[in-house]
Scaffold this motif. Structure first.
Motif, short mmCIF file in Angstrom:
data_model
loop_
_atom_site.label_atom_id
_atom_site.label_comp_id
_atom_site.label_asym_id
_atom_site.label_seq_id
_atom_site.Cartn_x
_atom_site.Cartn_y
_atom_site.Cartn_z
N GLN A 1 0.90 -1.13 0.10
CA GLN A 1 0.04 0.00 -0.04
C GLN A 1 0.99 1.34 -0.06
N ALA A 2 1.97 1.29 0.72
CA ALA A 2 2.95 2.49 0.75
C ALA A 2 3.53 2.66 -0.79
N ARG A 3 3.82 1.60 -1.44
CA ARG A 3 4.16 1.76 -3.08
C ARG A 3 3.12 2.41 -3.66
N GLN A 4 1.88 2.06 -3.29
CA GLN A 4 0.77 2.56 -4.32
C GLN A 4 0.76 3.91 -3.99
N LEU A 5 0.91 4.39 -2.76
CA LEU A 5 0.66 5.93 -2.10
C LEU A 5 1.78 6.60 -2.71
N ILE A 6 2.92 5.94 -2.85
CA ILE A 6 4.11 6.79 -3.39
C ILE A 6 3.97 7.11 -4.99
N ALA A 7 3.48 6.10 -5.78
CA ALA A 7 3.35 6.12 -6.97
C ALA A 7 2.15 6.98 -7.41
N ALA A 8 0.98 7.24 -6.49
CA ALA A 8 -0.08 8.21 -6.85
C ALA A 8 0.45 9.70 -6.44
N LEU A 9 1.46 9.88 -5.83
CA LEU A 9 1.98 11.48 -5.61
C LEU A 9 2.01 12.23 -6.62
N GLU A 10 1.33 13.60 -6.53
CA GLU A 10 1.72 14.41 -7.55
C GLU A 10 1.96 15.67 -7.07
N THR A 11 2.52 16.51 -7.92
CA THR A 11 2.89 17.64 -7.61
C THR A 11 1.68 18.56 -7.17
N THR A 12 1.72 19.73 -6.60
CA THR A 12 1.06 20.58 -6.37
C THR A 12 1.43 22.14 -6.61
N SER A 13 0.76 23.13 -6.76
CA SER A 13 1.07 24.50 -7.07
C SER A 13 1.60 25.16 -5.60
N LEU A 14 1.20 24.52 -4.66
CA LEU A 14 1.77 25.15 -3.47
C LEU A 14 3.19 25.25 -3.33
N PRO A 15 3.82 26.15 -2.74
CA PRO A 15 5.09 26.20 -2.32
C PRO A 15 5.44 24.90 -1.09
N GLY A 16 6.80 24.60 -1.38
CA GLY A 16 7.10 23.55 -0.37
C GLY A 16 8.08 23.98 0.73
N ASP A 17 7.43 23.68 1.87
CA ASP A 17 8.33 23.76 3.11
C ASP A 17 8.63 22.73 3.75
N LEU A 18 9.94 21.95 3.93
CA LEU A 18 9.85 20.80 4.45
C LEU A 18 10.13 20.66 5.90
N LEU A 19 10.17 21.80 6.63
CA LEU A 19 10.23 21.56 8.16
C LEU A 19 8.86 21.11 8.71
N PRO A 20 7.57 21.26 8.32
CA PRO A 20 6.43 20.56 8.84
C PRO A 20 6.74 19.05 8.63
N GLY A 21 7.36 18.74 7.19
CA GLY A 21 7.26 17.09 6.91
C GLY A 21 8.36 16.40 7.83
N ILE A 22 9.49 17.27 8.05
CA ILE A 22 10.37 16.72 8.95
C ILE A 22 10.08 16.55 10.35
N THR A 23 9.27 17.36 10.81
CA THR A 23 8.74 17.28 12.19
C THR A 23 7.64 16.17 12.07
N ALA A 24 6.80 16.21 11.00
CA ALA A 24 5.84 14.89 11.29
C ALA A 24 6.61 13.69 11.08
N ALA A 25 7.61 13.34 10.28
CA ALA A 25 8.39 12.24 10.36
C ALA A 25 9.35 11.85 11.53
N LEU A 26 9.53 12.82 12.16
CA LEU A 26 10.18 12.54 13.49
C LEU A 26 9.21 12.16 14.55
N ALA A 27 7.67 12.87 14.63
CA ALA A 27 6.69 12.36 15.32
C ALA A 27 6.24 10.96 15.14
N SER A 28 6.28 10.63 13.70
CA SER A 28 5.96 9.29 13.44
C SER A 28 6.80 8.01 13.95
N ALA A 29 8.05 8.56 13.68
CA ALA A 29 9.06 7.56 13.79
C ALA A 29 8.88 7.19 15.76
#
Length: 76
Positions: free
Chosen positions: A45-73
């Motif tokens: 299922q993770a592979r399917q989710l990765i394959a379905a990812l698409e770009t958006t027109s929103l700017p990218g800020d990786l800090l929220p993603g890194i914070t969420a990844a740390l919390a998930s870990a």
């Protein structure tokens, strides 16, 4: 760049030891949101989710993603 990132993510999935848990996070704008998989041990299922990812027109800020990844870990 997204295609290269997807390839890298799939390579990481393939290299994980058995019984590893995974979480796919989407980062856009100033937020990160978990996409799944519903069962953290379901790599197909993770592979399917990765394959379905698409770009958006929103700017990218990786800090929220890194914070969420740390919390998930820490909880996974």
């Amino acid at each position: 760049r997204l295609d290269r990132a997807k390839e890298a993510a799939l390579a990481v999935l393939d290299a994980l030891p058995d019984n590893s848990s995974v979480q796919v996070l989407a980062c856009s704008g100033d937020a990160a949101r978990p996409l799944g998989p519903v069962n953290r041990f379901n790599r197909d299922q993770a592979r399917q989710l990765i394959a379905a990812l698409e770009t958006t027109s929103l700017p990218g800020d990786l800090l929220p993603g890194i914070t969420a990844a740390l919390a998930s870990a820490e909880t996974g």
